[in-house]
Scaffold this active site. Structure first.
Site, mmCIF file in Angstrom:
data_model
loop_
_atom_site.group_PDB
_atom_site.id
_atom_site.type_symbol
_atom_site.label_atom_id
_atom_site.label_comp_id
_atom_site.label_asym_id
_atom_site.label_seq_id
_atom_site.Cartn_x
_atom_site.Cartn_y
_atom_site.Cartn_z
ATOM 1 N N GLU A 147 0.837 -1.205 0.000
ATOM 2 C CA GLU A 147 0.000 0.000 0.000
ATOM 3 C C GLU A 147 0.871 1.254 0.000
ATOM 4 O O GLU A 147 0.609 2.221 -0.724
ATOM 5 C CB GLU A 147 -0.921 -0.006 1.221
ATOM 6 C CG GLU A 147 -1.710 1.280 1.428
ATOM 7 C CD GLU A 147 -1.872 1.622 2.903
ATOM 8 O OE1 GLU A 147 -1.622 2.793 3.261
ATOM 9 O OE2 GLU A 147 -2.253 0.733 3.688
ATOM 10 N N HIS A 148 1.925 1.248 0.812
ATOM 11 C CA HIS A 148 2.839 2.386 0.863
ATOM 12 C C HIS A 148 3.672 2.492 -0.411
ATOM 13 O O HIS A 148 3.875 3.593 -0.940
ATOM 14 C CB HIS A 148 3.788 2.239 2.059
ATOM 15 C CG HIS A 148 3.184 2.587 3.373
ATOM 16 N ND1 HIS A 148 3.674 3.583 4.176
ATOM 17 C CD2 HIS A 148 2.120 2.067 4.041
ATOM 18 C CE1 HIS A 148 2.948 3.671 5.280
ATOM 19 N NE2 HIS A 148 2.008 2.748 5.230
ATOM 20 N N GLU B 178 5.901 2.129 12.155
ATOM 21 C CA GLU B 178 4.460 2.294 12.385
ATOM 22 C C GLU B 178 3.908 1.103 13.170
ATOM 23 O O GLU B 178 3.132 1.270 14.118
ATOM 24 C CB GLU B 178 3.731 2.414 11.049
ATOM 25 C CG GLU B 178 2.221 2.529 11.202
ATOM 26 C CD GLU B 178 1.474 2.428 9.875
ATOM 27 O OE1 GLU B 178 0.235 2.317 9.915
ATOM 28 O OE2 GLU B 178 2.116 2.460 8.818
#
Length: 1005
Positions: free
Chosen positions: A79-80, A175
């Site tokens: 996704e990143h 994260e």
């Protein structure tokens, strides 16, 4: 029939072909004033749902099923990484770059447990297609190069001279270290692991920090090739833009370049158990914290397939009946045990996975309490199944479902994205998405009230369902230490095996990544917006000049001089009520005394949850549920926007209801305001525990906000009071008063809360607003005036003043809690909104983030985010980082950021992009009712429409020269403001060692 291009609510003929898409269904959703269109791309099989609406805030999303086979976080890292450059837009970060070249109202990407979604929202057609071009190219044709993988996912680097010490870095890696420090996050992921041991849900789709280093770049690319294909895609659009143009754009820019392929990503239902199980998981606790009563205990079930259009609505109704409010039997039975502080994290029904799960239990309990909690759950459920569900409870729950079906909300996401999330579970797993949108409410009501239906569902899904677990989440003070030791041992093993060629490769990659991060790049190939695309005016919402006529012929509320404002707005049959009461009013006796002031937020929390002199808390909760879409109070410390800048501490009172419920809602509001009682000390003790637990859970989820609050608290009375009411100071205060209060303590607390009520719930301190269509306003006007007239005069007059902020030299503080990452904030005073430099300061905050902090803190430093924020109301500028592996390095970045903005190494284009970002943030649309209440609240703090218009006029005329002048005035000098860091003990000790003679002053949270 009006053409689709001119009427968004037109129906399309099933079977019609539109730019390579076949219309499968086109049906109105009358109760929501929408039209549902379902289409499929003929060549690739890509699915598309369009929900036509008159809403000008249009939404686009591309989603993919991304089913993990391990806990390396491959879907999350992908996704990143797909947002780090594509074939048509080969720039370092087109996604982030578009944030500053757009007037979007929402732009993000989500990774769930089995899908990944890329949504945005905007009101501007040009912006809509600009963003769609970048999104489509990013997801279907990304570069996914090795350096982007290392930056966003994980990489190996040397700390100090090579090869003495190796460390892991990466945005997602840090994260998830932060996420897995948070008990709510650990709870949610552990429940999935426990209930789905044979399914993809047993894996951590976000990534387990211990497993993330096992992911290879090639495995990431393979995952993309398999999952990011049109045959595995789901497109969603919403709003009033023409559908045909959107379909053509998607076909031409992406889908026509593919053929059909089946990714094989269907998720099979979890095989069902034939006997219940028990589960034990652990979360990290700070070494200095007491482990006593720090467990979470719950019973968790796997229930119905989320594609079952008859069972899921019934479960949603049961969830509302069993857990929806303080009177709900299962919630009440658990809270009344007095064992824990609140319901456990993840309590209630969750329809995000292939099979819906239901969870009920308590937090802050001992593990030995598990049998009693389980016994209470089943005793309550069996009592309901055998004795029947109270009809009034069922009616109230049905009323809530009806209300929320009608209500258009813009928070926490734009309404179109909320509809997407509502249908996504069933849609992505082969069910009927329309059934999730229009849930057959009338049929459900008929069944639910016929007798026996809901009781049978309780037996089927709970009592007789063996697929359940008695789940315990326990604290482990050694967990973080053990995990750090395991990581250190793994890194040391890798270090010892490194060859000279390996060392050179790691260093070469680090140099290459740093070079890329520091290189200026040409982003002119990305689509852009012009300032001429921005409307020059601000939205002005004025109350009706005279108020509605509510008595035959002549009588109007304004003639009684009641401070009530009426907004005639299209609110879909809902009335919005808002009252604003000042905790400080010169005509009503001054401010609350300092002994009462810290209790104001708890007073607001407790008042609607404590009952009245005639109704106990459960009866009151049921009354609120039956008559409204919710009632609540909140405390906020505001600064007036006029020349005084005075602190205005407010209690906001909100209520909303369907038109037919207006009399009942105002009866309930009168009971809350005029008959409140805090005499039920057992209930008061429960509420105190719940409120403390809520604040504890919020600490790390919004750690950057808490750190900013700490760092800014000395700069105005409102900021000082805001920290007392909403920040770490409030949590520390709650921990103190909620620590095993005795009967005398509770009696004293009840007296103090009553004293606050007597001062605040008074006529002199109140102003009120109503927003609805005119018939509802006419119906509500006599009731709101009656409510105002019945309020007593203020008591407790006194000369109390709002406490002044702390004084002294710059604060340099570390606040210790259980966290594997840090939140680093620094704040300093600047001029307020009325100053000529205010627009420049707003733009500087956006420029610093996009041109400097994002690169230095996120890309280089590996934090999840780096921010700058201008608070024009209070006159404060702040830097902050989120889930940050660094402290000292980030403080050095803040110093360099001030140098950067003064140096002027930016262009007119950069300034324009900053202006676009400010406009995007300040002009987010709101539904008609909430927008009117926001206008009322602006009036309450003296923020006039003329001030807003003047600010925007200056904003749109800014240039680089003005930015440089403002930067020179406000970012020069050696000493800058106050610093606050929220972090773990180990990180703070490491920072102070590096800081030497000027260490952080350490406090414990």
């Amino acid at each position: 029939m009006i053409p689709q291009e001119k009427n968004p609510l037109s129906l399309l003929r099933p079977g019609r072909s539109i730019h390579g898409h076949t219309v499968k269904r086109s049906e109105p959703v009358l109760e929501m004033d929408l039209v549902f269109h379902e289409l499929e791309h003929e060549k690739t099989g890509a699915r598309h749902i369009h929900i036509a609406s008159k809403d000008p805030e249009n939404v686009f999303a591309a989603a993919f099923k991304t089913t993990p086979s391990d806990s390396t976080g491959v879907a999350h890292i992908l996704e990143h990484t797909v947002l780090c450059g594509s074939e048509k837009f080969p720039v370092r970060d087109p996604f982030f770059s578009m944030l500053k070249r757009s007037v979007n109202t929402f732009m993000n990407a989500f990774t769930s447990s089995d899908w990944t979604m890329y949504p945005f929202a905007t009101q501007n057609p040009k912006d809509y297609f600009n963003l769609m071009a970048v999104y489509l190219d990013s997801v279907f044709f990304p570069l996914i190069d090795g350096l982007s993988f290392k930056q966003e996912g994980r990489r190996l680097e040397f700390e100090g001279p090579a090869p003495q010490k190796t460390v892991y870095k990466g945005v997602v890696y840090n994260e998830m270290k932060g996420a897995m420090s948070s008990p709510p996050q650990v709870m949610s992921r552990s429940l999935l692991n426990a209930l789905f041991p044979d399914s993809v849900y047993r894996f951590n789709s976000g990534g387990d920090p211990a497993e993330i280093p096992n992911l290879s770049h090639e495995a990431l690319r393979r995952f993309h090739r398999r999952h990011y294909h049109p045959g595995n895609s789901f497109f969603f659009t919403y709003g009033d833009f023409p559908l045909e143009e959107t379909l053509k754009f998607i076909h031409d820019h992406a889908l026509e370049k593919f053929d059909f392929a089946d990714a094989g990503t269907d998720v099979a239902p979890q095989p069902r158990w034939d006997a219940p199980r028990e589960s034990l998981y652990f979360y990290p606790l700070a070494p200095n914290e007491d482990e006593k009563k720090k467990c979470q205990v719950c019973v968790a079930w796997l229930t119905a397939d989320i594609t079952d259009a008859s069972e899921i609505p019934a479960l949603k109704l049961l969830n509302r009946i069993l857990m929806g409010n303080a009177a709900s039997p299962l919630r009440k039975a658990l809270i009344d045990l007095g064992l824990g502080s609140d319901l456990c994290d993840a309590a209630g029904l969750d329809c995000d996975s292939r099979d819906a799960i239901f969870v009920c239990g308590l937090k802050d309990v001992d593990p030995s309490d598990a049998p009693e909690i389980e016994e209470t759950v089943f005793k309550t459920l069996k009592g309901l199944a055998d004795g029947g569900i109270d009809r009034e409870m069922a009616e109230s729950a049905l009323h809530q479902m009806e209300f929320h079906q009608k209500e258009v909300k813009g928070v926490p996401y734009p309404h179109g994205i909320q509809l997407l999330l509502k249908i996504s579970g069933a849609w992505f797993h082969g069910g009927d998405p329309l059934s999730s949108l229009a849930s057959g409410f009338d049929r459900l009501r008929e069944k639910a009230l016929s007798g026996g239906f809901l009781e049978e569902k309780i037996r089927t899904h709970f009592i007789d369902n063996p697929h359940r677990t008695l789940f315990v989440l326990a604290p482990d003070r050694e967990k973080e230490k053990k995990e750090n030791e395991q990581t250190a041992a793994a890194l040391e093993k890798i270090r010892k095996q490194l060859t000279p060629a390996d060392i050179e490769k790691i260093q070469k990659d680090a140099r290459a990544l740093q070079k890329r991060q520091e290189e200026p790049e040409d982003i002119s190939l990305l689509p852009d917006m012009a300032l001429s695309d921005i409307k020059k005016s601000v939205e002005i919402i004025l109350p009706d000049a005279s108020g509605p006529v509510w008595a035959p012929g002549t009588f109007k509320a304004k003639e009684e001089n009641a401070p009530v404002y009426y907004y005639n707005r299209p609110t879909s049959g809902i009335l919005y009520f808002h009252g604003s009461a000042s905790f400080s009013h010169p005509e009503g006796g001054g401010a609350l005394p300092e002994t009462l002031l810290p209790l104001a937020p708890f007073f607001c929390f407790a008042l609607p949850r404590c009952g009245t002199r005639r109704l106990d808390y459960a009866q009151m909760a049921q009354k609120i549920e039956a008559c409204s879409g919710g009632m609540g109070l909140s405390a906020s410390a505001r600064s007036r926007f006029d020349e005084t800048g005075a602190c205005l501490p407010l209690a906001g009172v909100g209520g909303k209801c369907l038109e037919r419920k207006i009399p009942d809602m105002f009866d309930t509001l009168e009971a809350l305001f005029l008959e409140y009682s805090f005499d039920d000390h057992a209930r008061l003790k429960n509420l105190l525990s719940q409120y403390r637990a809520m604040k504890e859970a919020a600490l790390l989820e919004g750690g950057h906000i808490r750190a900013i609050s700490l760092s800014a608290r000395r700069f105005s009375p409102a900021l000082a009071l805001g920290e007392t009411w909403s920040g770490v100071s409030q949590l520390k205060f709650l921990k103190k008063i909620a620590q095993n209060p005795g009967e005398k303590d509770l009696a004293s607390l009840a007296r103090k809360l009553s004293q606050i009520g007597a001062r605040v719930l008074s006529r002199e301190r109140f102003e009120m607003a109503l927003a609805a269509q005119e018939p509802a306003l006419e119906k509500a006007a006599p009731r709101v005036w009656g409510l105002y007239g019945n309020l007593p005069a203020s008591s407790g007059a006194g000369p109390h003043e709002i406490p002044a902020p702390e004084t002294g030299g710059p604060a340099f503080e570390g606040w210790q809690t259980s966290s594997a990452v840090s939140f680093v904030a620094q704040s300093f005073p600047v001029p307020r909104m009325g100053h000529e430099d205010a627009p420049a300061l707003s733009v500087i905050s956006k420029m610093l983030r996009s041109l400097f902090l994002h690169r230095e803190i996120r890309e280089k430093g590996g934090a999840y985010g780096g921010f700058a924020r201008y608070d024009g109301e209070n006159g404060v500028f702040s830097f902050a980082s989120y889930r940050d592996p660094h402290i000292v390095a980030t403080l050095e970045v803040y110093e360099k950021a001030r140098e950067f903005i003064r140096a002027g190494n930016y262009t007119e284009q950069n300034v324009k992009e900053g202006i676009l970002q400010v406009c995007s943030e300040t002009e987010k649309p709101h539904p008609p009712g909430p927008a009117a209440i926001r206008a009322f609240n602006r009036q309450r703090v003296s923020l006039t429409d003329d001030m807003r218009a003047a600010f925007k006029e200056r904003l749109l005329s800014l240039d680089r020269r003005q930015i440089l002048k403002a930067a020179g005035r406000h970012f020069a000098g050696d000493a800058f403001g106050d610093t606050a860091v929220i972090s773990g003990e180990k990180q703070l000790a490491k920072a102070n060692k590096a800081l030497g003679k000027k260490p952080l002053k350490i406090f414990k949270i």
